[in-house]
Scaffold this active site. Structure first.
Site, PDB file in Angstrom:
ATOM      1  CD  GLU A  54     -10.903   9.261 -32.164  1.00  0.00           C
ATOM      2  OE1 GLU A  54     -11.566   9.193 -31.420  1.00  0.00           O
ATOM      3  OE2 GLU A  54      -9.053   8.929 -31.864  1.00  0.00           O
ATOM      4  CB  CYS A  71      -5.575   7.910 -30.678  1.00  0.00           C
ATOM      5  SG  CYS A  71      -6.460   8.447 -29.617  1.00  0.00           S
ATOM      6  CG  HIS A 114      -2.168   7.581 -27.990  1.00  0.00           C
ATOM      7  ND1 HIS A 114      -1.592   8.273 -29.197  1.00  0.00           N
ATOM      8  CD2 HIS A 114      -2.694   7.062 -27.426  1.00  0.00           C
ATOM      9  CE1 HIS A 114      -4.122   8.807 -27.783  1.00  0.00           C
ATOM     10  NE2 HIS A 114      -4.021   8.312 -27.156  1.00  0.00           N
ATOM     11  CB  SER A 124      -9.583   3.352 -28.364  1.00  0.00           C
ATOM     12  OG  SER A 124      -9.049   3.599 -27.226  1.00  0.00           O
TER      13      SER A 124
HETATM   14  P1  HMG Z   1      -9.838   7.964 -13.229  1.00  0.00           P
HETATM   15  O1  HMG Z   1     -10.501   7.914 -12.029  1.00  0.00           O
HETATM   16  O2  HMG Z   1      -9.212   9.744 -12.217  1.00  0.00           O
HETATM   17  O3  HMG Z   1      -7.323   7.897 -12.112  1.00  0.00           O
HETATM   18  O4  HMG Z   1      -9.163   7.905 -14.177  1.00  0.00           O
HETATM   19  P2  HMG Z   1      -6.967   7.555 -10.947  1.00  0.00           P
HETATM   20  O5  HMG Z   1      -8.140   7.926  -9.092  1.00  0.00           O
HETATM   21  O6  HMG Z   1      -6.799   5.814 -10.780  1.00  0.00           O
HETATM   22  O7  HMG Z   1      -6.523   8.243 -10.862  1.00  0.00           O
HETATM   23  C1  HMG Z   1      -5.462   8.819 -11.822  1.00  0.00           C
HETATM   24  C2  HMG Z   1      -3.768   8.990 -11.098  1.00  0.00           C
HETATM   25  O8  HMG Z   1      -4.033  10.020 -10.469  1.00  0.00           O
HETATM   26  C3  HMG Z   1      -3.395   7.736 -10.210  1.00  0.00           C
HETATM   27  O9  HMG Z   1      -1.613   7.319 -10.951  1.00  0.00           O
HETATM   28  C4  HMG Z   1      -3.699   8.390  -9.064  1.00  0.00           C
HETATM   29  O10 HMG Z   1      -2.658   7.934  -7.932  1.00  0.00           O
HETATM   30  C5  HMG Z   1      -2.882   9.474  -9.140  1.00  0.00           C
HETATM   31  P3  HMG Z   1      -1.738   5.350 -11.199  1.00  0.00           P
HETATM   32  O11 HMG Z   1      -2.400   4.714 -10.125  1.00  0.00           O
HETATM   33  O12 HMG Z   1      -2.245   6.159 -12.526  1.00  0.00           O
HETATM   34  O13 HMG Z   1      -0.125   5.697 -11.954  1.00  0.00           O
HETATM   35  N1  HMG Z   1      -3.440  10.726  -7.927  1.00  0.00           N
HETATM   36  C6  HMG Z   1      -2.222  11.589  -7.669  1.00  0.00           C
HETATM   37  N2  HMG Z   1      -1.410  11.684  -8.006  1.00  0.00           N
HETATM   38  C7  HMG Z   1      -0.974  12.607  -7.341  1.00  0.00           C
HETATM   39  N3  HMG Z   1      -1.054  13.071  -5.723  1.00  0.00           N
HETATM   40  C8  HMG Z   1      -2.432  13.059  -6.212  1.00  0.00           C
HETATM   41  C9  HMG Z   1      -3.509  12.517  -6.527  1.00  0.00           C
HETATM   42  N4  HMG Z   1      -4.556  11.300  -6.454  1.00  0.00           N
HETATM   43  C10 HMG Z   1      -4.356  10.214  -7.665  1.00  0.00           C
HETATM   44  N5  HMG Z   1      -3.110  14.236  -5.373  1.00  0.00           N
HETATM   45  C11 HMG Z   1      -8.166   8.169 -16.259  1.00  0.00           C
HETATM   46  C12 HMG Z   1      -7.973   7.980 -15.266  1.00  0.00           C
HETATM   47  C13 HMG Z   1      -6.830   7.669 -17.427  1.00  0.00           C
HETATM   48  C14 HMG Z   1      -8.916   6.553 -16.672  1.00  0.00           C
HETATM   49  C15 HMG Z   1      -9.534   8.887 -16.927  1.00  0.00           C
HETATM   50  O14 HMG Z   1      -9.603  10.232 -16.610  1.00  0.00           O
HETATM   51  C16 HMG Z   1     -10.507   8.415 -18.403  1.00  0.00           C
HETATM   52  O15 HMG Z   1     -11.040   7.324 -18.043  1.00  0.00           O
HETATM   53  N6  HMG Z   1      -9.178   9.343 -19.301  1.00  0.00           N
HETATM   54  C17 HMG Z   1     -10.289   8.239 -20.754  1.00  0.00           C
HETATM   55  C18 HMG Z   1      -9.506   7.517 -21.063  1.00  0.00           C
HETATM   56  C19 HMG Z   1      -7.841   7.596 -21.720  1.00  0.00           C
HETATM   57  O16 HMG Z   1      -7.195   8.454 -21.613  1.00  0.00           O
HETATM   58  N7  HMG Z   1      -7.412   6.387 -21.146  1.00  0.00           N
HETATM   59  C20 HMG Z   1      -5.471   5.605 -21.626  1.00  0.00           C
HETATM   60  C21 HMG Z   1      -6.066   4.717 -23.068  1.00  0.00           C
HETATM   61  S1  HMG Z   1      -6.880   4.726 -24.132  1.00  0.00           S
HETATM   62  C22 HMG Z   1      -6.091   5.587 -24.970  1.00  0.00           C
HETATM   63  O17 HMG Z   1      -4.617   5.369 -24.933  1.00  0.00           O
HETATM   64  C23 HMG Z   1      -6.705   6.043 -26.234  1.00  0.00           C
HETATM   65  C24 HMG Z   1      -8.269   7.363 -26.734  1.00  0.00           C
HETATM   66  O18 HMG Z   1      -6.538   8.211 -27.034  1.00  0.00           O
HETATM   67  C25 HMG Z   1      -8.454   7.391 -27.803  1.00  0.00           C
HETATM   68  C26 HMG Z   1      -8.336   6.583 -29.216  1.00  0.00           C
HETATM   69  O19 HMG Z   1      -7.811   5.537 -29.260  1.00  0.00           O
HETATM   70  O20 HMG Z   1      -8.747   7.363 -29.850  1.00  0.00           O
HETATM   71  C27 HMG Z   1      -8.345   7.698 -24.842  1.00  0.00           C
END
Ligand code: HMG
Length: 399
Positions: A83, A115, A239, A317
Site C-alpha cells: 500500500e 494490509c 494481522h 483497512s
Molecule cells: P492512543 O491514543 O495512544 O491510545 O492510540 P490509548 O491512549 O488508548 O493507549 C493505548 C493503550 O495503552 C491503552 O490500552 C492504554 O490503556 C495503554 P488498551 O485500552 O488499548 O488496552 N496505556 C498504558 N499501558 C501501560 N502503561 C501505561 C499506559 N498508558 C496507556 N503507562 C492507537 C492508540 C492504536 C489508536 C494509535 O496508536 C493509532 O492510531 N495507531 C494507528 C492505527 C492502528 O494501528 N490501528 C489498528 C487497527 S487498524 C489496522 O490494523 C490496519 C492498519 O494496519 C492499516 C492497514 O490495513 O493498512 C493500521
C-alpha cells in the site's frame, strides 16, 4: 489425492535502522510502558532515503531464493502486495522481477488493499497452482511496505517498515494451506486511508481498532460455520499493527467461542504470543505484518507444530478481512533452520537511530527521492534516486 499447496519458504528483510520506543517515549513525554505494554512494541524499523518498498521487496526475495535453494527459473508468478507503491502505474513487482532476474514467462503484478494486499496475492497464487496453470512452477509473493504516520501523532509509535517474501508451491515445506476455505468480510469504511499525494497515512485510530475487531468477528464466524470442523487451531496468527491489537483480537475470537477474558488471556500466552516476537522489534509493516507473525511463530515453534493446524487472520483497512487455516508441514523445523529466519534481527544487524536522527530522516525524505544516495550506493537493491525522465533507479547486483 491432490498434492497439498502452500508456503514452501518465507524470509523477511528490514531497513538497516530502528528507533527504540523507550527513546521515542522519552522524547514525546509519554510513559515508556504505554508503548511497551499498552501497545506491545519495543522497537520500530525506520527506512532511510535509499530504502523503499522496491529495495526492501527485492532484498527479501533475493534472501528467499538464496536460503530456500530455489532457482529463480522455477518462478512463474510474482506478485507484490503493497500500500506504499512507488508509482501510480509501474508496479513494484516489475522492479522486483528485473532485479531478481526472474523468467520472462511469468505473471507479474501488484496488489493493493491496505494490509490485506499480500493476502489477496497469496490466495491468488494458491488458486493459480490449484487450477493447474502453474505446471510445476512456483509463485513468489512479497509483502512490502513502509508504515508512516505524522511525527508526534498517536499513530507514530505504530510505524515500521519491511518486506516478507514467500515461496508458494505444491508440496510446500512449511505450511499446507486449506485452499478455497476462507471466511471473508468486507465493508466500505474510513478507518485508515492515505490520499495519493501523502506519504503519511491518516487514521481514525480508535475507530480502526473497532473496524478490525468487527471484521474479525464476521470473518471468523463465516470460517467457523463452514470450515472449522472438529480440529481445533493449535496457534493463530493475526494481522499485527501492534502486539496489543493481536491480544484484543484473540479476546474477541475467544468470546465468540464462549471463553471468558481470563481464559482468553491464558490461551493467548500459548497460542498467540510466540507469533508476536518479531513484530515487537519491527512495528507495523502493513501488508507483511500477518506473515511476519507467521515467520515468528515458525521460528519459535516449528518443531512442536509439525502436523498441527494453525489459523491466519488478515485485515486490511477500508476494509477487507479473511480468516483461513493451514497445517504446519512435516519437516518444517528443518526447513525453518535453513532459512535462518531471525537473521535480520540478530545483534549488530541494525543500528539504533537517535530521535533527532529519525526526525531528520523524516524531514529529508522528499529530497531523498530526488537524488542519488552516494553514501550507500554499493548496497544491493539500494534506491539511487530518479533520473531526469523521472525513472526510478536501483543498484542491481546483476549489473
Ligand atoms: P492512543 O491514543 O495512544 O491510545 O492510540 P490509548 O491512549 O488508548 O493507549 C493505548 C493503550 O495503552 C491503552 O490500552 C492504554 O490503556 C495503554 P488498551 O485500552 O488499548 O488496552 N496505556 C498504558 N499501558 C501501560 N502503561 C501505561 C499506559 N498508558 C496507556 N503507562 C492507537 C492508540 C492504536 C489508536 C494509535 O496508536 C493509532 O492510531 N495507531 C494507528 C492505527 C492502528 O494501528 N490501528 C489498528 C487497527 S487498524 C489496522 O490494523 C490496519 C492498519 O494496519 C492499516 C492497514 O490495513 O493498512 C493500521
Amino acid at each position: 489425492m491432490t498434492d497439498p499447496i502452500g508456503i514452501d519458504a518465507i524470509t523477511f528483510s528490514l531497513p538497516r535502522s530502528y528507533v527504540d520506543l523507550g527513546d521515542l517515549a522519552e522524547a514525546r513525554g509519554v510513559a515508556a510502558d504505554k508503548y511497551r505494554l499498552g501497545l506491545g512494541v519495543s522497537q520500530m524499523a525506520i527506512a532511510a532515503g535509499d530504502e523503499d518498498p522496491v529495495s526492501l521487496a527485492a532484498a527479501a526475495g533475493s534472501r528467499l531464493l538464496a536460503t530456500s535453494g530455489r532457482d529463480p527459473r522455477e518462478i512463474g508468478f510474482c506478485a507484490v502486495g503493497t500500500e506504499t507503491a512507488v508509482d501510480h502505474s509501474k508496479p513494484v513487482s516489475s522492479y522486483v522481477h528485473g532485479l531478481l532476474g526472474l523468467p520472462s514467462r511469468c505473471r507479474v503484478f501488484e496488489t493493493k488493499h491496505a494490509c490485506f494486499g499480500a493476502t489477496a496475492a497469496l490466495l491468488s497464487a494458491t488458486e493459480w497452482i490449484a487450477s493447474g496453470a502453474a505446471r510445476g512452477r512456483s509463485a513468489l509473493i512479497i509483502a512490502s511496505d513502509i508504515a508512516r504516520y505524522e511525527v508526534g501523532s498517536p499513530g507514530e509509535p505504530t510505524q515500521g517498515a519491511g518486506a516478507v517474501a514467500m515461496l508458494v508451491s505444491a508440496r510446500p515445506r512449511l505450511v499446507e494451506l486449506e485452499i478455497g476455505r476462507s471466511g471473508s468480510f468486507a465493508r466500505d469504511v474510513h478507518d485508515f486511508w492515505r490520499p495519493l499525494h501523502r506519504k503519511d497515512a491518516l487514521v481514525d485510530g480508535k475507530f480502526s481498532v473497532q473496524c478490525y475487531l468487527d471484521a474479525l468477528a464476521h470473518a471468523y464466524r463465516d470460517w467457523k460455520e463452514q470450515f472449522a470442523g472438529d480440529e481445533p487451531l493449535a496457534r493463530t496468527c493475526y494481522h499485527v499493527p501492534y502486539g496489543k491489537m493481536a491480544h484484543k483480537a484473540h479476546r474477541m475470537r475467544c468470546s465468540l467461542d464462549g471463553l471468558d477474558e481470563a481464559a482468553a488471556d491464558r490461551d493467548f500466552e500459548t497460542t498467540v504470543a510466540p507469533s508476536l516476537r518479531f513484530s515487537a522489534q519491527v512495528g507495523n509493516i502493513y501488508a507483511g505484518s500477518l506473515y511476519l507473525a507467521l515467520a515468528s511463530l515458525l521460528d519459535a515453534e516449528a518443531a512442536a507444530l509439525e502436523g498441527r493446524r494453525i489459523g491466519l487472520f488478515s485485515y486490511g483497512s477500508g476494509c477487507a478481512a479473511e480468516f483461513f487455516a493451514g497445517r504446519v508441514a512435516p519437516g518444517a523445523a528443518a526447513m525453518v533452520a535453513s532459512l535462518e529466519l531471525a537473521a535480520p534481527l540478530a545483534p549488530g544487524a541494525r543500528a539504533r537511530l537517535t530521535i533527532p536522527a529519525y526526525e531528520a530522516l523524516r524531514r529529508d525524505d522528499v529530497a531523498a527521492d530526488r537524488r542519488a544516495s552516494e553514501a550507500s550506493s554499493e548496497r544491493p537493491f539500494a534506491f539511487l534516486g530518479v533520473d531526469p525522465a523521472e525513472r526510478r533507479r536501483y543498484m542491481s547486483p546483476r549489473e
